[in-house]
Design an enzyme around this catalytic site. Sequence first.
Site, PDB file in Angstrom:
ATOM      1  N   ALA A   1      40.039 112.188  17.505  1.00  0.00           N
ATOM      2  CA  ALA A   1      38.858 113.037  17.704  1.00  0.00           C
ATOM      3  C   ALA A   1      37.979 112.939  16.468  1.00  0.00           C
ATOM      4  CB  ALA A   1      39.282 114.471  17.976  1.00  0.00           C
TER       5      ALA A   1
ATOM      6  N   ALA B   1      27.204 113.439  15.541  1.00  0.00           N
ATOM      7  CA  ALA B   1      27.771 112.481  14.575  1.00  0.00           C
ATOM      8  C   ALA B   1      28.582 111.438  15.331  1.00  0.00           C
ATOM      9  CB  ALA B   1      28.643 113.205  13.545  1.00  0.00           C
TER      10      ALA B   1
ATOM     11  N   SER C   1      27.815 107.181  15.300  1.00  0.00           N
ATOM     12  CA  SER C   1      27.839 106.113  14.293  1.00  0.00           C
ATOM     13  C   SER C   1      27.892 106.725  12.888  1.00  0.00           C
ATOM     14  CB  SER C   1      26.574 105.264  14.395  1.00  0.00           C
ATOM     15  OG  SER C   1      26.439 104.738  15.687  1.00  0.00           O
TER      16      SER C   1
ATOM     17  N   PHE D   1      33.594 112.487  23.567  1.00  0.00           N
ATOM     18  CA  PHE D   1      33.960 111.106  23.935  1.00  0.00           C
ATOM     19  C   PHE D   1      35.347 110.703  23.441  1.00  0.00           C
ATOM     20  CE2 PHE D   1      29.178 110.735  23.436  1.00  0.00           C
ATOM     21  CZ  PHE D   1      28.945 110.889  24.794  1.00  0.00           C
TER      22      PHE D   1
ATOM     23  N   GLN E   1      22.894  71.705  37.802  1.00  0.00           N
ATOM     24  CA  GLN E   1      22.862  71.896  36.347  1.00  0.00           C
ATOM     25  C   GLN E   1      22.573  73.343  35.928  1.00  0.00           C
ATOM     26  OE1 GLN E   1      20.417  68.931  34.457  1.00  0.00           O
ATOM     27  NE2 GLN E   1      21.786  67.284  35.081  1.00  0.00           N
TER      28      GLN E   1
ATOM     29  N   HIS F   1      28.808  83.738  41.101  1.00  0.00           N
ATOM     30  CA  HIS F   1      29.449  84.199  42.346  1.00  0.00           C
ATOM     31  C   HIS F   1      28.440  84.714  43.377  1.00  0.00           C
ATOM     32  CE1 HIS F   1      33.292  83.862  40.337  1.00  0.00           C
ATOM     33  NE2 HIS F   1      33.902  84.192  41.458  1.00  0.00           N
ATOM     34  N   GLY F   2      27.193  84.931  42.957  1.00  0.00           N
ATOM     35  CA  GLY F   2      26.237  85.520  43.895  1.00  0.00           C
ATOM     36  C   GLY F   2      26.715  86.893  44.347  1.00  0.00           C
TER      37      GLY F   2
ATOM     38  N   GLU G   1      34.446 101.285  18.583  1.00  0.00           N
ATOM     39  CA  GLU G   1      34.826 100.773  17.246  1.00  0.00           C
ATOM     40  C   GLU G   1      33.604 100.357  16.427  1.00  0.00           C
ATOM     41  OE1 GLU G   1      38.048 100.271  15.859  1.00  0.00           O
ATOM     42  OE2 GLU G   1      39.027 101.229  17.568  1.00  0.00           O
TER      43      GLU G   1
HETATM   44  C1  FAD Z   1      34.631 103.921  26.053  1.00  0.00           C
HETATM   45  C2  FAD Z   1      34.444 104.740  24.809  1.00  0.00           C
HETATM   46  C3  FAD Z   1      35.564 105.264  24.176  1.00  0.00           C
HETATM   47  C4  FAD Z   1      35.399 106.068  23.044  1.00  0.00           C
HETATM   48  N1  FAD Z   1      36.512 106.650  22.473  1.00  0.00           N
HETATM   49  C5  FAD Z   1      36.368 107.459  21.402  1.00  0.00           C
HETATM   50  C6  FAD Z   1      37.506 108.134  20.849  1.00  0.00           C
HETATM   51  O1  FAD Z   1      38.641 107.984  21.314  1.00  0.00           O
HETATM   52  N2  FAD Z   1      37.308 108.974  19.799  1.00  0.00           N
HETATM   53  C7  FAD Z   1      36.083 109.179  19.256  1.00  0.00           C
HETATM   54  O2  FAD Z   1      35.984 109.945  18.294  1.00  0.00           O
HETATM   55  N3  FAD Z   1      34.968 108.565  19.761  1.00  0.00           N
HETATM   56  C8  FAD Z   1      35.084 107.722  20.824  1.00  0.00           C
HETATM   57  N4  FAD Z   1      33.974 107.112  21.378  1.00  0.00           N
HETATM   58  C9  FAD Z   1      32.666 107.366  20.803  1.00  0.00           C
HETATM   59  C10 FAD Z   1      32.158 106.187  19.975  1.00  0.00           C
HETATM   60  O3  FAD Z   1      32.906 106.059  18.794  1.00  0.00           O
HETATM   61  C11 FAD Z   1      30.669 106.420  19.718  1.00  0.00           C
HETATM   62  O4  FAD Z   1      30.018 106.359  20.971  1.00  0.00           O
HETATM   63  C12 FAD Z   1      30.076 105.399  18.770  1.00  0.00           C
HETATM   64  O5  FAD Z   1      30.550 105.607  17.455  1.00  0.00           O
HETATM   65  C13 FAD Z   1      28.541 105.473  18.744  1.00  0.00           C
HETATM   66  O6  FAD Z   1      28.108 106.761  18.529  1.00  0.00           O
HETATM   67  P1  FAD Z   1      27.050 107.466  19.510  1.00  0.00           P
HETATM   68  O7  FAD Z   1      27.468 107.192  20.906  1.00  0.00           O
HETATM   69  O8  FAD Z   1      26.894 108.862  19.075  1.00  0.00           O
HETATM   70  O9  FAD Z   1      25.709 106.671  19.277  1.00  0.00           O
HETATM   71  P2  FAD Z   1      24.663 106.916  18.062  1.00  0.00           P
HETATM   72  O10 FAD Z   1      25.372 106.903  16.754  1.00  0.00           O
HETATM   73  O11 FAD Z   1      23.811 108.094  18.376  1.00  0.00           O
HETATM   74  O12 FAD Z   1      23.794 105.599  18.199  1.00  0.00           O
HETATM   75  C14 FAD Z   1      22.780 105.435  19.189  1.00  0.00           C
HETATM   76  C15 FAD Z   1      22.120 104.078  18.951  1.00  0.00           C
HETATM   77  O13 FAD Z   1      21.542 104.050  17.630  1.00  0.00           O
HETATM   78  C16 FAD Z   1      22.052 102.943  16.916  1.00  0.00           C
HETATM   79  N5  FAD Z   1      22.189 103.294  15.488  1.00  0.00           N
HETATM   80  C17 FAD Z   1      22.748 104.400  14.940  1.00  0.00           C
HETATM   81  N6  FAD Z   1      22.716 104.342  13.607  1.00  0.00           N
HETATM   82  C18 FAD Z   1      22.109 103.168  13.296  1.00  0.00           C
HETATM   83  C19 FAD Z   1      21.769 102.510  12.071  1.00  0.00           C
HETATM   84  N7  FAD Z   1      22.079 103.051  10.884  1.00  0.00           N
HETATM   85  N8  FAD Z   1      21.162 101.318  12.158  1.00  0.00           N
HETATM   86  C20 FAD Z   1      20.864 100.740  13.334  1.00  0.00           C
HETATM   87  N9  FAD Z   1      21.157 101.299  14.525  1.00  0.00           N
HETATM   88  C21 FAD Z   1      21.771 102.504  14.498  1.00  0.00           C
HETATM   89  C22 FAD Z   1      23.430 102.689  17.534  1.00  0.00           C
HETATM   90  O14 FAD Z   1      23.875 101.371  17.263  1.00  0.00           O
HETATM   91  C23 FAD Z   1      23.128 102.928  19.004  1.00  0.00           C
HETATM   92  O15 FAD Z   1      22.538 101.805  19.566  1.00  0.00           O
HETATM   93  C24 FAD Z   1      34.098 106.309  22.514  1.00  0.00           C
HETATM   94  C25 FAD Z   1      32.981 105.758  23.143  1.00  0.00           C
HETATM   95  C26 FAD Z   1      33.148 104.994  24.287  1.00  0.00           C
HETATM   96  C27 FAD Z   1      31.941 104.430  24.970  1.00  0.00           C
END
Ligand code: FAD
Length: 388
Positions: free
Chosen positions: A132, A138, A140, A165, A287, A346-347, A371
């Site tokens: 979590a 928060a 990225s 998430f 091709q 595959h269409g 990740e």
């Molecule tokens: C299938 C799945 C499983 C997950 N499992 C877990 C889990 O088990 N535990 C957990 O804690 N989280 C989990 N997550 C969450 C995941 O870690 C986050 O979705 C991810 O870190 C991105 O954060 P956000 O979705 O808030 O996007 P944001 O951080 O809001 O980003 C939105 C967009 O802005 C871009 N962005 C943000 N900052 C920058 C920057 N400095 N420079 C350029 N671009 C930027 C991002 O690349 C993205 O395109 C999961 C997500 C998914 C889809």
Amino acid sequence: MSTAPSSVLETGHRELVDSFESFIRRELVPLAAELPEATDQPPADLRAYVRTRSAGLGFYAGDHPEELGGSGMPFTAVVLLHHAAGRSGCPLAPYALAGSDGPSPLLRQGTEEQIERYLKPLVRGEATRCLALTEPNAGSDAFHLTTTATRQQDGDWVLSGRKTFVSNAGHADFAIVVATTDDGAGGATAFLVPMDNPRLRIGQRYDGMSGEPLSELLLDEVRVPADAVVGGEKGIGAALGNGIDSLSRGRLVVAAQCNGVAEHALRLGVEHARERRAFGERIGAYQHVQEHLVSSRAEIEAAKLLTLACARLVDDGVETPENAALAKLTASQTAIRVVDRSLQVHGATGWVRGHPLEYLYRYVRMMTIIEGTSEIQKVIIARSMGLG
Ligand SMILES: Cc1cc2nc3c(=O)[nH]c(=O)nc-3n(C[C@H](O)[C@H](O)[C@H](O)COP(=O)(O)OP(=O)(O)OC[C@H]3O[C@@H](n4cnc5c(N)ncnc54)[C@H](O)[C@@H]3O)c2cc1C
């Protein structure tokens, strides 16, 4: 295995990969054949069986040392197994290997008691966990967490906040909750919280494009003892620091999964192109169709070479965030392109719900988000180039 260029980096692990592939064929494919057709996610008890059976055979969490219950295999071997699981196309194969619900590298920094109580059952596949970390504001930017951990006079901690998430929250035995501590050390700290804690609640469910729903985790003054801090006192404020290596390996594992899935999708595309006829010819003779498949093959081979070279470097003691970022960025974007192209070849057949490519199209989309997003991988790479 083939004599493809990447096979030079597979040397030394062929026997292991062969025996894993034979396990998939002999045991997992027949079990998968009994699953209902429209299911994205095998039932939890079947996943648990696959985990423990694979652990018994030495595949699951195999890179952990024998004293922890693993088989001490090199990281390159782990990467090759993840690749083989994806390439097999067997929906149960990924569960035979440790993923985001398995042993967390963070726990390798745990105290002796935490290793015994939490890490070893994960390595044996007998328990699962969830992480979590992400919050509504928060994702990225994991350095600005608002979930708090407040130290009490008796040494206990009280955790409050909202996590989003979270994968596997509905099945996990415990959560690794990352929170900001108030004791002056600053930084993020990881806490071990059993899922049956009465003040830890699963909130909203997020139905995604594939797989099991993700969950919101609500922490309403969750009280945990002092020894719930991963790594004990020295773990306070160290979660994201300790997590750097774990993220690198996790990203290489995702890259390997992507390469495997891409290879599976390409095989489906080639088989279809060899058989399907249009305008009196097999479509593979055209091709424009070859372009889809040939570009895919070249890109997969490049992504595989990169991933395996980075894994080999990890085994040689060179573990850099930028290498893992290069591999994850390349492999995840490649996999999305390859699946898309094979579906195109595959269409309409590939677009129909229940077709393997329809599933892979939805499944592979998460790979540029989990990740660390592709953009974040680029930020890491740019920094390593002295930019930004
Ligand atoms: C299938 C799945 C499983 C997950 N499992 C877990 C889990 O088990 N535990 C957990 O804690 N989280 C989990 N997550 C969450 C995941 O870690 C986050 O979705 C991810 O870190 C991105 O954060 P956000 O979705 O808030 O996007 P944001 O951080 O809001 O980003 C939105 C967009 O802005 C871009 N962005 C943000 N900052 C920058 C920057 N400095 N420079 C350029 N671009 C930027 C991002 O690349 C993205 O395109 C999961 C997500 C998914 C889809």
